[in-house]
Scaffold this motif. Structure first.
Motif, PDB file in Angstrom:
ATOM      1  N   ASP A  44     -27.571  -0.804  18.675  1.00 23.65           N
ATOM      2  CA  ASP A  44     -26.386  -0.781  17.811  1.00 23.65           C
ATOM      3  C   ASP A  44     -25.467   0.326  18.324  1.00 23.65           C
ATOM      4  OD1 ASP A  44     -24.659   0.086  15.513  1.00 23.65           O
ATOM      5  OD2 ASP A  44     -25.774  -1.459  14.449  1.00 23.65           O
ATOM      6  N   TYR A  45     -24.187   0.045  18.436  1.00 25.04           N
ATOM      7  CA  TYR A  45     -23.229   1.022  18.939  1.00 25.04           C
ATOM      8  C   TYR A  45     -23.242   2.327  18.139  1.00 25.04           C
ATOM      9  CZ  TYR A  45     -20.753  -2.565  21.788  1.00 25.04           C
ATOM     10  OH  TYR A  45     -20.402  -3.518  22.703  1.00 25.04           O
ATOM     11  N   PHE A  46     -23.660   2.288  16.895  1.00 25.20           N
ATOM     12  CA  PHE A  46     -23.663   3.492  16.063  1.00 25.20           C
ATOM     13  C   PHE A  46     -24.916   4.349  16.267  1.00 25.20           C
ATOM     14  CE2 PHE A  46     -20.566   1.048  13.450  1.00 25.20           C
ATOM     15  CZ  PHE A  46     -19.545   2.001  13.419  1.00 25.20           C
ATOM     16  N   ASP A  47     -25.896   3.853  17.004  1.00 24.14           N
ATOM     17  CA  ASP A  47     -27.160   4.573  17.207  1.00 24.14           C
ATOM     18  C   ASP A  47     -27.266   4.975  18.678  1.00 24.14           C
ATOM     19  OD1 ASP A  47     -29.761   5.495  17.448  1.00 24.14           O
ATOM     20  OD2 ASP A  47     -30.630   3.920  16.201  1.00 24.14           O
ATOM     21  N   GLN A  48     -26.749   6.158  19.011  1.00 25.71           N
ATOM     22  CA  GLN A  48     -26.680   6.573  20.405  1.00 25.71           C
ATOM     23  C   GLN A  48     -28.052   6.747  21.033  1.00 25.71           C
ATOM     24  OE1 GLN A  48     -23.855   9.716  21.286  1.00 25.71           O
ATOM     25  NE2 GLN A  48     -24.970  10.313  23.121  1.00 25.71           N
ATOM     26  N   VAL A  57     -18.457  -4.568  25.869  1.00 22.49           N
ATOM     27  CA  VAL A  57     -17.642  -5.481  25.077  1.00 22.49           C
ATOM     28  C   VAL A  57     -17.073  -4.682  23.900  1.00 22.49           C
ATOM     29  CG1 VAL A  57     -17.654  -7.552  23.633  1.00 22.49           C
ATOM     30  CG2 VAL A  57     -18.971  -7.499  25.774  1.00 22.49           C
ATOM     31  N   SER A  58     -15.763  -4.733  23.726  1.00 19.88           N
ATOM     32  CA  SER A  58     -15.093  -3.920  22.713  1.00 19.88           C
ATOM     33  C   SER A  58     -15.668  -4.157  21.323  1.00 19.88           C
ATOM     34  CB  SER A  58     -13.605  -4.238  22.691  1.00 19.88           C
ATOM     35  OG  SER A  58     -13.003  -3.881  23.905  1.00 19.88           O
ATOM     36  N   ALA A  59     -15.803  -3.079  20.572  1.00 17.08           N
ATOM     37  CA  ALA A  59     -16.212  -3.192  19.174  1.00 17.08           C
ATOM     38  C   ALA A  59     -15.101  -3.860  18.368  1.00 17.08           C
ATOM     39  CB  ALA A  59     -16.512  -1.809  18.604  1.00 17.08           C
ATOM     40  N   ASP A 100     -14.525   1.598  13.058  1.00 20.86           N
ATOM     41  CA  ASP A 100     -14.689   2.890  13.713  1.00 20.86           C
ATOM     42  C   ASP A 100     -15.035   2.686  15.182  1.00 20.86           C
ATOM     43  OD1 ASP A 100     -14.957   5.515  14.427  1.00 20.86           O
ATOM     44  OD2 ASP A 100     -16.674   5.946  13.129  1.00 20.86           O
ATOM     45  N   ARG A 101     -14.104   2.074  15.889  1.00 21.94           N
ATOM     46  CA  ARG A 101     -14.308   1.767  17.303  1.00 21.94           C
ATOM     47  C   ARG A 101     -14.472   3.021  18.150  1.00 21.94           C
ATOM     48  NH1 ARG A 101      -9.878  -0.934  19.669  1.00 21.94           N
ATOM     49  NH2 ARG A 101     -11.236  -2.074  21.099  1.00 21.94           N
ATOM     50  N   GLU A 161      -5.478  -0.551  14.955  1.00 20.43           N
ATOM     51  CA  GLU A 161      -6.929  -0.645  15.152  1.00 20.43           C
ATOM     52  C   GLU A 161      -7.329  -1.119  16.545  1.00 20.43           C
ATOM     53  OE1 GLU A 161      -9.401   0.234  13.003  1.00 20.43           O
ATOM     54  OE2 GLU A 161      -7.903   0.989  11.599  1.00 20.43           O
ATOM     55  N   VAL A 162      -6.360  -1.224  17.453  1.00 21.00           N
ATOM     56  CA  VAL A 162      -6.654  -1.688  18.810  1.00 21.00           C
ATOM     57  C   VAL A 162      -6.113  -0.720  19.851  1.00 21.00           C
ATOM     58  CG1 VAL A 162      -6.327  -3.537  20.509  1.00 21.00           C
ATOM     59  CG2 VAL A 162      -6.722  -4.110  18.096  1.00 21.00           C
TER      60      VAL A 162
END
Length: 292
Positions: free
Chosen positions: A54-58, A74-76, A81-82, A118-119
């Protein structure tokens, strides 16, 4: 051989990128990242190593990226919270010893002050973080997707017309599948290190052009109905779109009308070695057999 990992493996772009990589790279040299690997059963069946992350779990990302040489970020998704997510992926890749990251920001017109909520800001953050990381990178910049045209129009445009804010700008839309194939080319070849590509499709079209194409496809006149921004929001909401999504669509349409993505194919066509899918081909497949 290089081990390649594609994040977002269960999403449209990630899954399609891996499918195209399978045509170029042995499956045992491919990996994908997914929050829920169960949803990647088809890729696992092809022999692709699907890793949970998961992107939030480094910390988890560091483990998932072990043994990876080249990574497709691949972009969030917007409104999630990109900045934190992209920072985590880039930092984890560096910690894990990944050598090369390919990232897919939106194309930005040189000198333009246009900002897509947001982009744009989040893409700039990710690019700056990537370039300062010391990692080799490749930027594969995206135009608006052909698949987003029905989202911008809402409802059955062949019956109701093309209702958008007034403007005559054009965009070099590209299909997700063509973009994913270009990703696979960059990931599977040498020679793309520290380069930036603008993956325009073509020919560039305006929303008035879309109306003309739909008229040809349907065999009936499809009017182009330019209006005010708030009329457009009301039209989308009447078609069932929540107001935040309608305002996000408006921002894209404003950019298209301003000519932010008005270019013809170049990098995309060169990477594919063929013409990308055209707006007419896409709209014919999407809106019907009436004019086929």
């Amino acid at each position: 051989m290089t081990k390649i990992l594609v994040t977002g493996a269960t999403g449209n772009i990630g899954r399609s990128t891996l499918k195209h990589l399978l045509k170029r790279v042995p499956a045992n040299h491919l990996a994908g990242l997914a929050r829920n690997p169960v949803q990647a059963a088809d890729l696992i069946a092809e022999g692709i190593d699907i890793r949970q992350g998961d992107y939030f779990d480094q910390n988890n990302l560091v483990r998932a990226f072990a043994g990876i040489d080249k990574l497709m970020l691949v972009s969030a998704t917007a409104f999630t919270d990109r900045n934190t997510q992209h920072h985590n992926v880039i930092s984890a890749a560096r910690q894990a010893g990944v050598g090369h990251i390919v990232y897919m920001p939106i194309i930005r017109k040189a000198g333009s002050a246009f900002t897509l909520p947001e982009v744009t800001g989040e893409d700039i953050f990710a690019e700056d973080r990537l370039k300062s990381s010391g990692l080799t990178y490749t930027l594969v910049r995206h135009p608006p997707f052909l698949e987003s045209i029905p989202f911008y129009l809402a409802g059955n445009a062949c019956e109701t017309g093309v209702h958008v804010p007034a403007g005559s700008g054009k965009a070099g839309f590209a299909s997700r599948d063509d973009l994913a194939e270009a990703h696979a080319v960059v990931l599977s070849q040498a020679g793309h290190e520290n380069r930036t590509y603008s993956l325009f499709g073509g020919p560039a079209v305006s929303f008035a052009d879309v109306g003309r194409i739909l008229s040809e496809i349907s065999g009936n006149p499809v009017p182009f109905v330019p209006g005010a921004d708030e009329d457009y929001i009301a039209h989308l909401m009447a078609a069932g779109l929540p107001q935040p999504a309608a305002r996000f669509a408006l921002a894209w349409v404003q950019g298209i009308n301003a000519g932010e993505w008005d270019r013809e194919p170049g990098d995309l066509e060169n990477l594919l070695g063929r013409k990308p899918v055209t707006p007419t081909e896409f709209l014919r497949a999407s809106y019907g057999a009436a004019g086929a």
